[in-house]
Design a protein around this motif. Structure first.
Motif, PDB file in Angstrom:
ATOM      1  N   GLY A 145      -0.437  -7.690  -0.682  1.00  0.00           N
ATOM      2  CA  GLY A 145       0.648  -7.794  -1.647  1.00  0.00           C
ATOM      3  C   GLY A 145       0.523  -8.923  -2.640  1.00  0.00           C
ATOM      4  O   GLY A 145       1.311  -9.006  -3.578  1.00  0.00           O
ATOM      5  N   VAL A 151      -1.279   1.013   2.181  1.00  0.00           N
ATOM      6  CA  VAL A 151      -0.349   1.073   1.043  1.00  0.00           C
ATOM      7  C   VAL A 151       0.997   0.448   1.425  1.00  0.00           C
ATOM      8  O   VAL A 151       1.575  -0.320   0.650  1.00  0.00           O
ATOM      9  CB  VAL A 151      -0.180   2.534   0.562  1.00  0.00           C
ATOM     10  N   ILE A 152       1.470   0.755   2.622  1.00  0.00           N
ATOM     11  CA  ILE A 152       2.740   0.166   3.082  1.00  0.00           C
ATOM     12  C   ILE A 152       2.618  -1.356   3.170  1.00  0.00           C
ATOM     13  O   ILE A 152       3.504  -2.092   2.728  1.00  0.00           O
ATOM     14  CB  ILE A 152       3.161   0.776   4.433  1.00  0.00           C
ATOM     15  N   GLU A 205       0.585  -3.301   1.516  1.00  0.00           N
ATOM     16  CA  GLU A 205       0.476  -3.867   0.172  1.00  0.00           C
ATOM     17  C   GLU A 205       1.837  -3.886  -0.525  1.00  0.00           C
ATOM     18  O   GLU A 205       2.201  -4.877  -1.153  1.00  0.00           O
ATOM     19  CB  GLU A 205      -0.522  -3.057  -0.675  1.00  0.00           C
ATOM     20  N   ILE A 206       2.572  -2.801  -0.429  1.00  0.00           N
ATOM     21  CA  ILE A 206       3.875  -2.729  -1.110  1.00  0.00           C
ATOM     22  C   ILE A 206       4.859  -3.727  -0.504  1.00  0.00           C
ATOM     23  O   ILE A 206       5.569  -4.431  -1.225  1.00  0.00           O
ATOM     24  CB  ILE A 206       4.429  -1.293  -1.065  1.00  0.00           C
ATOM     25  N   LEU A 262       0.026  -7.651  -6.195  1.00  0.00           N
ATOM     26  CA  LEU A 262       1.265  -7.132  -6.779  1.00  0.00           C
ATOM     27  C   LEU A 262       2.209  -8.260  -7.154  1.00  0.00           C
ATOM     28  O   LEU A 262       2.907  -8.186  -8.164  1.00  0.00           O
ATOM     29  CB  LEU A 262       1.943  -6.166  -5.801  1.00  0.00           C
TER      30      LEU A 262
END
Length: 161
Positions: free
Chosen positions: A142, A81-82, A84-85, A145
Motif C-alpha cells: 500500500g 490486491v486486498i 495493497e488496497i 498507493l
C-alpha cells in the motif's frame, strides 16, 4: 507534473515486479517446506537421511512449484490486491493470508483433503509462504498507493447547486 507521472508509473511497475517475485518465492518456500515435511516423514532416520531428504526435495521441488503455483495463483492475487488496497503490512496478516490462500488452493483438489494430516501440512506451508511474501513485498503493501494519493492535486469544489 509530467515527471511525477513518470515516477508514479515506474513505481507501479516496480510494485508489480515485487509482488510477482514475492509470489514466486513464497510458492517455492511453501513447497520446499511441504516437501521437507513429507519426504522427511517417509525416509527412515539414518546417517545419510538428511542428504537423502535434501536430494528428494531438490528433485521434486520444480514439479511441486508448478502445481502449487497453478492452483494458488488466483487466490494469491486476490489476497495481494486486498493487502495493497488496505495497506496492511503486518506479518500476521500475511501469514494468515498465506494460510487462506493455501486452503483455497487445496479446496481446488477436494480428493486431497481427505488424506490424514495433509490439511495441517498445507496450512503450515501457507504460513511459511505468507511469511516469505511479507518479507519481499508485504512489508511495503500500500505504500505506492499512499504516495500516489499524496501527489494528487487537490480537487476543486464542484459548482453544482
Amino acid at each position: 507534473m509530467e515527471g511525477q507521472g513518470l515516477i508514479r508509473f515506474f513505481s507501479y511497475i516496480f510494485r508489480f515486479f515485487l509482488i510477482a517475485v514475492g509470489y514466486l518465492l513464497a510458492v517455492m518456500a511453501a513447497c520446499a517446506f511441504m516437501l521437507a515435511l513429507g519426504w522427511g516423514g517417509m525416509i527412515e532416520a539414518g546417517p545419510d537421511s538428511g542428504q537423502l531428504v535434501a536430494f528428494a526435495v531438490t528433485l521434486s521441488l520444480p514439479v511441486a512449484v508448478a502445481f502449487a503455483g497453478y492452483y494458488s495463483f488466483l487466490p494469491a492475487m486476490i489476497f495481494a490486491v486486498i493487502a495493497e488496497i488496505l495497506g496492511r503490512r503486518s506479518w500476521l496478516f500475511h501469514a494468515i493470508g498465506g494460510m487462506a490462500v493455501a486452503a483455497a488452493a487445496l479446496a481446488a483438489r477436494p480428493e486431497e483433503i481427505s488424506r490424514p494430516g495433509i490439511f495441517m501440512i498445507v496450512l503450515a506451508a501457507g504460513a511459511v509462504g505468507g511469511t516469505v511474501y511479507w518479507l519481499i513485498a508485504g512489508r511495503s503493501s500500500g505504500k505506492t498507493l499512499d504516495r500516489a494519493a499524496e501527489t494528487l492535486p487537490p480537487t476543486a469544489p464542484s459548482s453544482r447547486s
